[in-house]
Design a protein around this motif. Structure first.
Motif, short mmCIF file in Angstrom:
data_model
loop_
_atom_site.label_atom_id
_atom_site.label_comp_id
_atom_site.label_asym_id
_atom_site.label_seq_id
_atom_site.Cartn_x
_atom_site.Cartn_y
_atom_site.Cartn_z
N CYS A 229 1.30 2.81 83.11
CA CYS A 229 2.17 2.92 81.92
C CYS A 229 2.27 1.54 81.30
O CYS A 229 2.87 0.64 81.87
N HIS A 231 3.51 1.10 78.25
CA HIS A 231 4.39 1.21 77.09
C HIS A 231 5.45 0.11 77.10
O HIS A 231 5.90 -0.32 78.15
N CYS A 235 8.83 2.75 80.10
CA CYS A 235 9.36 4.12 80.01
C CYS A 235 10.39 4.38 81.09
O CYS A 235 10.30 3.83 82.19
N CYS A 244 3.07 9.34 78.25
CA CYS A 244 3.24 8.42 79.38
C CYS A 244 2.61 8.97 80.66
O CYS A 244 2.87 10.12 81.03
N PRO A 245 1.82 8.14 81.37
CA PRO A 245 1.22 8.60 82.63
C PRO A 245 2.24 8.87 83.73
O PRO A 245 1.91 9.50 84.73
#
Ligand SMILES: [Zn+2]
Length: 317
Positions: A229, A231, A235, A244-245
């Motif tokens: 992730c 991001h 997240c 999102c993974p």
């Protein structure tokens, strides 16, 4: 005679001019009509696109949050340059269908000549959510059927001293699944945690369990998935990017046949969790924790089942 002939030609000239003038007006009328029709056509297409986007965006919040669904629909028509006042939104009694209607008065250019100043173009689009029936990308963990509470942490695969060793799960099984059967091995199992299983799993499928603990590959796979992730900001379970993974899809299973390492389970549904990590990880211990969330994915659905909060949105024709 000479006079007659020249008069005839003069008249003819006059007639030609009249005919040309009439023809030109008719032609102009047709061109104008074509332009106005084109404007109406483009405007209608724009409304349909905006209404599609708004209905799809709104439906993602259903049935959990109808007020938010309405907000999202308004935001999306706004983004498509349409005044929210031209919009009406209806949410069905079961709170699973949103209908977005847009009406707009379009000013006409040429038809004004004939007294038509504007025309109303309108469209109505409905989108409905339904529980996922078949899915690609599931992780090889599992959880028993139960009532899931939004945001609560759940153990999706346990270690040697996990909560299940006292019988909370099924004795002698750590909760991992072997989607491909035949004991795929540690590498394949870890890859499926990181990437998700590329094959499709459906409600009703019978799946082999992974008999081993796989504590190492489990922890490695979970860490790799969490670290992927990128991001920013990072997240969290209640505020994450849509792709999102750390959002994982887990089969909900019930016992089907066999015992111990030969056990098989049946898929009864799917739920989404936000991957938090491996709790109490040391040696063969470690429990995979995920928080239950509602998610919308692109997948095959079944409107006749209740589902577990993992759903897909379809536009209704
Ligand atoms: Zn993320």
């Amino acid at each position: 005679m000479q006079n007659l002939i020249s008069k005839f030609f003069k008249d003819e000239e006059g007639q030609v001019i009249v005919i040309l003038a009439v023809a030109f007006t008719v032609l102009l009328g047709f061109v104008g009509l074509a332009v106005d029709t084109g404007v109406l056509y483009l405007e209608h297409n724009r409304l349909v696109r905006a209404a599609d986007a708004a209905a799809l965006a709104g439906a993602q919040e259903l049935p959990a949050n109808p007020a938010r669904a309405e907000e999202m629909a308004k935001e999306y028509v706004g983004r498509n340059g349409i005044n929210p006042e031209q919009l009406s939104i209806d949410i069905s009694g079961d709170e699973k269908t949103i209908t977005v209607s847009v009406d707009k008065n379009v000013n006409l250019v040429f038809a004004k000549v004939f007294g038509y100043d504007s025309r109303e173009v309108s469209t109505a689009v409905s989108a409905r959510v339904a529980p996922v029936k078949s899915l690609r990308g599931a992780v090889p963990f599992s959880i028993k059927e139960q009532v899931f509470n939004y945001g609560d942490p759940y153990v999706l695969k346990e270690g040697a001293s996990g909560p299940g060793s006292d019988g909370a799960r099924w004795c002698g099984w750590f909760g991992a699944l072997d989607f491909t059967g035949g004991g795929g091995g540690a590498r394949e199992y870890e890859d499926m945690i990181v990437q998700g299983y590329s094959g499709e799993i459906s409600i009703g499928d019978i799946i082999d369990i992974e008999p081993g603990n796989m504590a190492g590959p489990t922890a490695d796979g979970v860490m790799e998935r969490i670290e992927s992730c990128n991001h920013n900001p990072s997240c969290t379970w209640n505020n994450h990017a849509p792709d999102c993974p750390r959002v994982i899809y887990v089969p909900i299973v019930e016992e089907y046949s066999g015992t111990g390492g030969n056990r098989r389970v049946q898929v009864v549904g799917f739920a989404a969790f936000f991957l938090e990590g491996v709790d109490n990880h040391h040696g063969n211990n470690g429990d995979v924790l995920g928080r239950f969330i509602f998610e919308t994915v692109s997948a095959e659905t079944d409107d006749s089942i209740d589902g577990y909060g993992l759903q897909s949105v379809k536009l209704l024709e």
